[in-house]
Design a protein around this motif. Structure first.
Motif, PDB file in Angstrom:
ATOM      1  N   TRP A  28       0.839  -1.191   0.000  1.00 24.47           N
ATOM      2  CA  TRP A  28       0.000   0.000   0.000  1.00 24.47           C
ATOM      3  C   TRP A  28       0.873   1.239   0.000  1.00 24.47           C
ATOM      4  O   TRP A  28       1.886   1.288   0.708  1.00 24.47           O
ATOM      5  N   PHE A  29       0.454   2.248  -0.765  1.00 24.99           N
ATOM      6  CA  PHE A  29       1.183   3.510  -0.872  1.00 24.99           C
ATOM      7  C   PHE A  29       0.201   4.660  -0.683  1.00 24.99           C
ATOM      8  O   PHE A  29      -0.841   4.705  -1.329  1.00 24.99           O
ATOM      9  N   ALA A  30       0.559   5.584   0.202  1.00 20.98           N
ATOM     10  CA  ALA A  30      -0.281   6.748   0.468  1.00 20.98           C
ATOM     11  C   ALA A  30       0.538   8.011   0.263  1.00 20.98           C
ATOM     12  O   ALA A  30       1.716   8.068   0.641  1.00 20.98           O
ATOM     13  N   TYR A  31      -0.081   9.016  -0.328  1.00 18.88           N
ATOM     14  CA  TYR A  31       0.586  10.300  -0.490  1.00 18.88           C
ATOM     15  C   TYR A  31       0.592  11.007   0.856  1.00 18.88           C
ATOM     16  O   TYR A  31      -0.433  11.150   1.502  1.00 18.88           O
ATOM     17  N   GLY A  32       1.759  11.436   1.286  1.00 18.95           N
ATOM     18  CA  GLY A  32       1.893  12.155   2.548  1.00 18.95           C
ATOM     19  C   GLY A  32       2.242  11.233   3.704  1.00 18.95           C
ATOM     20  O   GLY A  32       2.339  10.012   3.552  1.00 18.95           O
ATOM     21  N   HIS A  33       2.471  11.852   4.843  1.00 21.17           N
ATOM     22  CA  HIS A  33       2.752  11.121   6.080  1.00 21.17           C
ATOM     23  C   HIS A  33       1.531  11.245   6.982  1.00 21.17           C
ATOM     24  O   HIS A  33       1.132  12.354   7.334  1.00 21.17           O
ATOM     25  N   HIS A  34       0.946  10.116   7.327  1.00 21.83           N
ATOM     26  CA  HIS A  34      -0.285  10.079   8.109  1.00 21.83           C
ATOM     27  C   HIS A  34      -0.097   9.152   9.307  1.00 21.83           C
ATOM     28  O   HIS A  34       0.808   8.317   9.328  1.00 21.83           O
TER      29      HIS A  34
END
Length: 102
Positions: A28-34
């Motif tokens: 899984w890849f998400a834009y930004g740091h969450h």
């Protein structure tokens, strides 16, 4: 495509405020740091969109254990999708992303 052309939307629609996608390997890849909590919620939401009613098995503990917040640049788009390399935060064109590999 240059380093500056990548946008949150390139990672898919926002789910719980996170633009996220699953690749063919199950990473899984998400834009930004969450936060891990937000990433887990977005992952579960994305899975339920394509497989309604299915129990995902993704827990906050799993995400916390397998999540990395990194930076990328060197964006390339080809027929297989969008790709980039991991870099340092101060490198030219660096953008934040989060990866979860189980």
């Amino acid at each position: 495509m240059s380093d500056t052309d990548i946008t949150p939307e390139d990672f898919g629609p926002a789910r719980h405020g996170v633009h996220i996608f699953e690749d063919e390997d199950g990473d899984w890849f998400a834009y930004g740091h969450h936060s891990a909590r937000r990433i887990a919620a977005a992952m579960n939401h994305a899975i339920r969109e394509v497989r309604p009613g299915e129990r995902t098995g993704i827990t906050l503990e799993h995400v916390r254990a397998d999540m990395r917040q990194v930076w990328g640049n060197g964006v390339v788009q080809d027929s297989d999708g969008i790709w980039w390399k991991i870099c340092d935060p101060d490198d030219a064109g660096a953008f934040p992303f989060t990866v979860v590999r189980f």
